[in-house]
Design a protein around this motif. Sequence first.
Motif, PDB file in Angstrom:
ATOM      1  N   VAL A  13       0.817  -1.052  -0.293  1.00 22.36           N
ATOM      2  CA  VAL A  13      -0.505  -0.184  -0.032  1.00 22.36           C
ATOM      3  C   VAL A  13       0.936   1.523  -0.164  1.00 22.36           C
ATOM      4  CG1 VAL A  13      -1.596   1.165   1.141  1.00 22.36           C
ATOM      5  CG2 VAL A  13      -2.057  -0.944   1.309  1.00 22.36           C
ATOM      6  N   LYS A  14       0.400   2.153  -0.847  1.00 24.36           N
ATOM      7  CA  LYS A  14       1.468   3.354  -1.075  1.00 24.36           C
ATOM      8  C   LYS A  14       0.618   4.559  -0.731  1.00 24.36           C
ATOM      9  CE  LYS A  14       4.643   2.039  -3.150  1.00 24.36           C
ATOM     10  NZ  LYS A  14       6.304   2.176  -2.513  1.00 24.36           N
ATOM     11  N   ASP A  15      -0.863   4.716  -0.512  1.00 24.60           N
ATOM     12  CA  ASP A  15      -1.160   5.659  -0.102  1.00 24.60           C
ATOM     13  C   ASP A  15      -2.856   5.054   0.060  1.00 24.60           C
ATOM     14  OD1 ASP A  15      -1.982   8.573  -0.065  1.00 24.60           O
ATOM     15  OD2 ASP A  15      -3.379   8.047  -1.390  1.00 24.60           O
ATOM     16  N   SER A  16      -3.181   6.046   0.787  1.00 24.79           N
ATOM     17  CA  SER A  16      -5.189   5.441   1.343  1.00 24.79           C
ATOM     18  C   SER A  16      -5.506   6.520   2.079  1.00 24.79           C
ATOM     19  CB  SER A  16      -4.912   4.564   2.812  1.00 24.79           C
ATOM     20  OG  SER A  16      -4.096   2.951   2.738  1.00 24.79           O
ATOM     21  N   ARG A  17      -6.834   6.532   1.346  1.00 23.76           N
ATOM     22  CA  ARG A  17      -7.332   8.010   1.849  1.00 23.76           C
ATOM     23  C   ARG A  17      -9.265   7.636   1.562  1.00 23.76           C
ATOM     24  NH1 ARG A  17      -5.474  11.957  -2.422  1.00 23.76           N
ATOM     25  NH2 ARG A  17      -3.769  11.303  -1.319  1.00 23.76           N
ATOM     26  N   PRO A  18     -10.190   8.602   2.171  1.00 24.18           N
ATOM     27  CA  PRO A  18     -11.177   8.088   1.876  1.00 24.18           C
ATOM     28  C   PRO A  18     -11.532   8.941   1.004  1.00 24.18           C
ATOM     29  CG  PRO A  18     -10.085   9.981   4.451  1.00 24.18           C
ATOM     30  CD  PRO A  18      -9.734   9.409   3.440  1.00 24.18           C
ATOM     31  N   THR A  19     -12.645   7.625   0.472  1.00 28.03           N
ATOM     32  CA  THR A  19     -13.013   8.664  -0.767  1.00 28.03           C
ATOM     33  C   THR A  19     -14.360  10.158  -0.188  1.00 28.03           C
ATOM     34  OG1 THR A  19     -15.211   6.905  -0.545  1.00 28.03           O
ATOM     35  CG2 THR A  19     -13.845   6.239  -1.945  1.00 28.03           C
ATOM     36  N   GLU A  20     -14.429  10.465  -1.925  1.00 30.71           N
ATOM     37  CA  GLU A  20     -15.769  11.507  -1.129  1.00 30.71           C
ATOM     38  C   GLU A  20     -16.212  11.291  -0.091  1.00 30.71           C
ATOM     39  OE1 GLU A  20     -18.047  14.195  -4.179  1.00 30.71           O
ATOM     40  OE2 GLU A  20     -15.443  14.461  -4.489  1.00 30.71           O
ATOM     41  N   ASP A  21     -17.322  10.130  -0.230  1.00 34.68           N
ATOM     42  CA  ASP A  21     -18.494  10.424   0.539  1.00 34.68           C
ATOM     43  C   ASP A  21     -18.573   9.726   2.247  1.00 34.68           C
ATOM     44  OD1 ASP A  21     -17.781   7.922   0.134  1.00 34.68           O
ATOM     45  OD2 ASP A  21     -19.976   7.204  -1.130  1.00 34.68           O
ATOM     46  N   GLY A  22     -16.992   8.952   2.133  1.00 34.90           N
ATOM     47  CA  GLY A  22     -16.608   8.374   3.677  1.00 34.90           C
ATOM     48  C   GLY A  22     -17.118   7.814   3.617  1.00 34.90           C
ATOM     49  N   GLU A  82     -20.139  10.691  -8.615  1.00 36.03           N
ATOM     50  CA  GLU A  82     -19.756  10.535  -6.929  1.00 36.03           C
ATOM     51  C   GLU A  82     -21.831  10.237  -6.914  1.00 36.03           C
ATOM     52  OE1 GLU A  82     -18.489  13.277  -9.044  1.00 36.03           O
ATOM     53  OE2 GLU A  82     -16.769  12.302  -8.764  1.00 36.03           O
ATOM     54  N   GLN A  83     -22.888  10.798  -7.608  1.00 40.73           N
ATOM     55  CA  GLN A  83     -23.836  10.771  -7.240  1.00 40.73           C
ATOM     56  C   GLN A  83     -24.692   9.433  -7.255  1.00 40.73           C
ATOM     57  OE1 GLN A  83     -24.746  13.737  -9.977  1.00 40.73           O
ATOM     58  NE2 GLN A  83     -26.409  14.543  -8.568  1.00 40.73           N
ATOM     59  N   ILE A  84     -24.167   8.477  -8.796  1.00 46.12           N
ATOM     60  CA  ILE A  84     -23.995   7.196  -8.321  1.00 46.12           C
ATOM     61  C   ILE A  84     -23.620   6.364  -7.385  1.00 46.12           C
ATOM     62  CG2 ILE A  84     -24.193   4.816  -9.458  1.00 46.12           C
ATOM     63  CD1 ILE A  84     -24.144   6.798 -12.383  1.00 46.12           C
ATOM     64  N   GLU A  85     -23.075   6.857  -7.336  1.00 49.63           N
ATOM     65  CA  GLU A  85     -21.749   5.646  -5.827  1.00 49.63           C
ATOM     66  C   GLU A  85     -22.167   6.207  -4.718  1.00 49.63           C
ATOM     67  OE1 GLU A  85     -17.782   6.697  -6.441  1.00 49.63           O
ATOM     68  OE2 GLU A  85     -17.289   6.456  -7.606  1.00 49.63           O
ATOM     69  N   MET A  87     -25.945   6.662  -4.555  1.00 48.43           N
ATOM     70  CA  MET A  87     -27.211   5.851  -4.212  1.00 48.43           C
ATOM     71  C   MET A  87     -27.022   4.672  -3.963  1.00 48.43           C
ATOM     72  SD  MET A  87     -30.093   6.538  -7.560  1.00 48.43           S
ATOM     73  CE  MET A  87     -30.259   4.550  -8.638  1.00 48.43           C
ATOM     74  N   VAL A  88     -26.003   4.053  -4.918  1.00 43.94           N
ATOM     75  CA  VAL A  88     -25.694   3.036  -5.141  1.00 43.94           C
ATOM     76  C   VAL A  88     -25.627   2.466  -2.525  1.00 43.94           C
ATOM     77  CG1 VAL A  88     -24.337   1.103  -5.124  1.00 43.94           C
ATOM     78  CG2 VAL A  88     -25.099   2.412  -7.074  1.00 43.94           C
ATOM     79  N   SER A  89     -24.543   3.532  -2.462  1.00 42.93           N
ATOM     80  CA  SER A  89     -24.554   3.175  -1.338  1.00 42.93           C
ATOM     81  C   SER A  89     -25.448   3.003   0.250  1.00 42.93           C
ATOM     82  CB  SER A  89     -23.411   3.984  -0.811  1.00 42.93           C
ATOM     83  OG  SER A  89     -22.391   4.250  -1.271  1.00 42.93           O
ATOM     84  N   GLY A  90     -26.269   4.168  -0.536  1.00 36.89           N
ATOM     85  CA  GLY A  90     -27.765   4.056   0.343  1.00 36.89           C
ATOM     86  C   GLY A  90     -28.134   2.953   0.079  1.00 36.89           C
ATOM     87  N   ILE A  91     -28.492   2.749  -1.370  1.00 41.06           N
ATOM     88  CA  ILE A  91     -29.339   1.375  -1.557  1.00 41.06           C
ATOM     89  C   ILE A  91     -28.524   0.054  -1.025  1.00 41.06           C
ATOM     90  CG2 ILE A  91     -29.747  -0.465  -3.141  1.00 41.06           C
ATOM     91  CD1 ILE A  91     -29.924   1.751  -5.544  1.00 41.06           C
ATOM     92  N   GLN A  92     -27.803  -0.283  -0.957  1.00 37.16           N
ATOM     93  CA  GLN A  92     -26.516  -1.558  -0.121  1.00 37.16           C
ATOM     94  C   GLN A  92     -26.397  -0.984   1.651  1.00 37.16           C
ATOM     95  OE1 GLN A  92     -22.612  -1.770  -1.004  1.00 37.16           O
ATOM     96  NE2 GLN A  92     -22.211  -4.036   0.066  1.00 37.16           N
TER      97      GLN A  92
END
Length: 155
Positions: A13-22, A82-85, A87-92
């Motif tokens: 692992v060279k770099d880790s960061r949270p995605t925009e939606d966390g 990001e909107q699709i992601e 939405m998918v996160s919310g459904i999941q």
Amino acid sequence: MRCPFCAHPDSQVKDSRPTEDGASIRRRRQCEGCGARFSTFERVQLRELTVIKKDGDRQPFDRSKLERSIAVAARKRPIKTEQIERMVSGIQRQLETSGESEVQAGRVGEMVMDGLQRLDPVAYIRFASVYKDFREAKDFEAFAGTVAEAAEREE
């Protein structure tokens, strides 16, 4: 993590960061075998979900399949990835917190329809055309008419 290029079993692992939606962590990795770099995403999974298809077939819930089907409906529309992601996160999240390990495919489809209806009317109609198995042009016309009527009521 196995390298997708050379199948070497180890990577660093060279770099880790949270995605925009966390909701997940993006990791940049480098293969210890060939030196290629690639990204992975790590998400919290509350439970294993199984989707029961119309024909009774059972398949594990596949987030990427859901993302792809929504992306196809949203193609060339003013909808950000990001909107699709989100939405998918919310459904999941809704499915995982429902307390059930099996879910009907129809329920997932209805959740997508609800999300797309709020997001974009054209993507909503595109998804509905596949989900509801439109056979003729009049099927589109009838459904588009109900969408237009609903939009007028909201105004």
